[in-house]
Design a protein around this motif. Sequence first.
Motif, PDB file in Angstrom:
ATOM      1  N   LYS A 137       0.856  -1.195   0.000  1.00 10.91           N
ATOM      2  CA  LYS A 137       0.000   0.000   0.000  1.00 10.91           C
ATOM      3  C   LYS A 137       0.881   1.231   0.000  1.00 10.91           C
ATOM      4  CE  LYS A 137      -3.799  -2.031   2.575  1.00 10.91           C
ATOM      5  NZ  LYS A 137      -4.621  -1.916   3.779  1.00 10.91           N
ATOM      6  N   GLU A 138       0.486   2.218  -0.754  1.00 12.61           N
ATOM      7  CA  GLU A 138       1.228   3.475  -0.795  1.00 12.61           C
ATOM      8  C   GLU A 138       0.649   4.423   0.240  1.00 12.61           C
ATOM      9  OE1 GLU A 138       2.588   6.879  -3.998  1.00 12.61           O
ATOM     10  OE2 GLU A 138       1.105   5.392  -4.560  1.00 12.61           O
ATOM     11  N   VAL A 139       1.505   4.935   1.121  1.00 12.85           N
ATOM     12  CA  VAL A 139       1.084   5.853   2.156  1.00 12.85           C
ATOM     13  C   VAL A 139       1.496   7.245   1.722  1.00 12.85           C
ATOM     14  CG1 VAL A 139       1.321   6.490   4.584  1.00 12.85           C
ATOM     15  CG2 VAL A 139       1.368   4.078   3.904  1.00 12.85           C
TER      16      VAL A 139
END
Length: 110
Positions: free
Chosen positions: A107-109
Amino acid sequence: MINFLVDKTEHMDVGTGAIYSIVAILMVFLILLIIIGITTLVFKLTGLFELKKELDASKKQNNNVPQVSSTNNEVSIKDDDMMAAVLVATIDYRKEINKDVRVVNVKEVK
Protein backbone atom coordinates in the motif's frame (compact mmCIF):
# COMPACT_ATOMS: atom_id res chain seq x y z
CA MET A 1 65.40 -47.68 -12.04
CA ILE A 2 65.99 -49.61 -8.83
CA ASN A 3 68.71 -51.67 -10.51
CA PHE A 4 70.45 -48.46 -11.48
CA LEU A 5 70.36 -47.21 -7.89
CA VAL A 6 71.83 -50.49 -6.61
CA ASP A 7 74.47 -50.88 -9.34
CA LYS A 8 76.79 -47.85 -9.17
CA THR A 9 79.02 -48.93 -12.08
CA GLU A 10 76.67 -47.83 -14.87
CA HIS A 11 76.07 -44.22 -15.77
CA MET A 12 72.66 -42.92 -16.71
CA ASP A 13 72.03 -41.03 -19.94
CA VAL A 14 70.47 -37.57 -19.85
CA GLY A 15 67.45 -38.86 -21.76
CA THR A 16 66.89 -41.74 -19.33
CA GLY A 17 67.25 -39.36 -16.39
CA ALA A 18 64.75 -36.98 -17.96
CA ILE A 19 62.27 -39.81 -18.47
CA TYR A 20 62.65 -40.91 -14.83
CA SER A 21 62.22 -37.33 -13.68
CA ILE A 22 59.07 -36.80 -15.76
CA VAL A 23 57.59 -40.09 -14.52
CA ALA A 24 58.35 -39.13 -10.91
CA ILE A 25 56.82 -35.66 -11.36
CA LEU A 26 53.71 -37.15 -12.96
CA MET A 27 53.37 -39.63 -10.09
CA VAL A 28 53.57 -36.80 -7.54
CA PHE A 29 50.88 -34.80 -9.33
CA LEU A 30 48.70 -37.89 -9.70
CA ILE A 31 48.94 -38.59 -5.98
CA LEU A 32 48.14 -34.94 -5.21
CA LEU A 33 45.08 -35.07 -7.49
CA ILE A 34 43.88 -38.24 -5.78
CA ILE A 35 44.26 -36.59 -2.35
CA ILE A 36 42.43 -33.45 -3.54
CA GLY A 37 39.63 -35.57 -5.03
CA ILE A 38 39.17 -37.59 -1.85
CA THR A 39 39.09 -34.51 0.39
CA THR A 40 36.67 -32.71 -1.93
CA LEU A 41 34.39 -35.75 -1.94
CA VAL A 42 34.49 -35.99 1.86
CA PHE A 43 33.67 -32.30 2.29
CA LYS A 44 30.80 -32.51 -0.21
CA LEU A 45 29.37 -35.57 1.53
CA THR A 46 29.53 -33.94 4.96
CA GLY A 47 27.95 -30.80 3.48
CA LEU A 48 25.14 -32.87 2.01
CA PHE A 49 24.46 -34.51 5.38
CA GLU A 50 24.34 -31.10 7.09
CA LEU A 51 22.06 -29.73 4.35
CA LYS A 52 19.73 -32.72 4.76
CA LYS A 53 19.51 -32.10 8.50
CA GLU A 54 18.70 -28.42 7.91
CA LEU A 55 16.04 -29.30 5.34
CA ASP A 56 14.45 -31.83 7.66
CA ALA A 57 14.40 -29.29 10.49
CA SER A 58 12.86 -26.62 8.25
CA LYS A 59 10.21 -29.07 7.03
CA LYS A 60 9.21 -29.79 10.61
CA GLN A 61 8.96 -26.06 11.35
CA ASN A 62 7.04 -25.28 8.14
CA ASN A 63 4.41 -27.93 8.89
CA ASN A 64 3.33 -25.98 11.97
CA VAL A 65 3.13 -22.59 10.21
CA PRO A 66 -0.24 -21.77 8.62
CA GLN A 67 -0.08 -20.86 4.94
CA VAL A 68 -1.24 -17.40 3.88
CA SER A 69 -3.47 -17.42 0.85
CA SER A 70 -4.02 -14.26 -1.14
CA THR A 71 -6.69 -13.62 -3.74
CA ASN A 72 -4.66 -10.86 -5.40
CA ASN A 73 -1.26 -12.26 -6.42
CA GLU A 74 -0.28 -9.09 -8.27
CA VAL A 75 1.55 -6.37 -6.43
CA SER A 76 1.44 -2.99 -8.13
CA ILE A 77 4.65 -1.03 -7.68
CA LYS A 78 4.42 2.41 -9.22
CA ASP A 79 7.95 3.82 -9.02
CA ASP A 80 11.54 3.09 -8.03
CA ASP A 81 11.15 4.48 -4.52
CA MET A 82 8.28 2.10 -3.84
CA MET A 83 10.37 -0.82 -5.17
CA ALA A 84 13.26 0.13 -2.89
CA ALA A 85 10.94 0.36 0.11
CA VAL A 86 9.46 -3.07 -0.61
CA LEU A 87 12.90 -4.64 -0.99
CA VAL A 88 14.21 -3.10 2.23
CA ALA A 89 11.11 -4.17 4.14
CA THR A 90 11.28 -7.77 2.91
CA ILE A 91 15.02 -8.03 3.63
CA ASP A 92 14.56 -6.67 7.16
CA TYR A 93 11.62 -8.96 7.85
CA ARG A 94 13.49 -12.00 6.52
CA LYS A 95 16.46 -11.23 8.78
CA GLU A 96 14.07 -10.84 11.71
CA ILE A 97 12.24 -14.16 11.35
CA ASN A 98 14.99 -16.19 9.58
CA LYS A 99 12.53 -17.73 7.12
CA ASP A 100 11.52 -17.15 3.50
CA VAL A 101 9.32 -14.12 2.93
CA ARG A 102 6.77 -13.39 0.20
CA VAL A 103 5.22 -10.01 -0.52
CA VAL A 104 1.46 -10.31 -0.37
CA ASN A 105 0.26 -6.72 -0.51
CA VAL A 106 1.74 -3.26 -0.93
CA LYS A 107 0.00 0.00 0.00
CA GLU A 108 1.23 3.48 -0.80
CA VAL A 109 1.08 5.85 2.16
CA LYS A 110 0.80 9.57 1.30
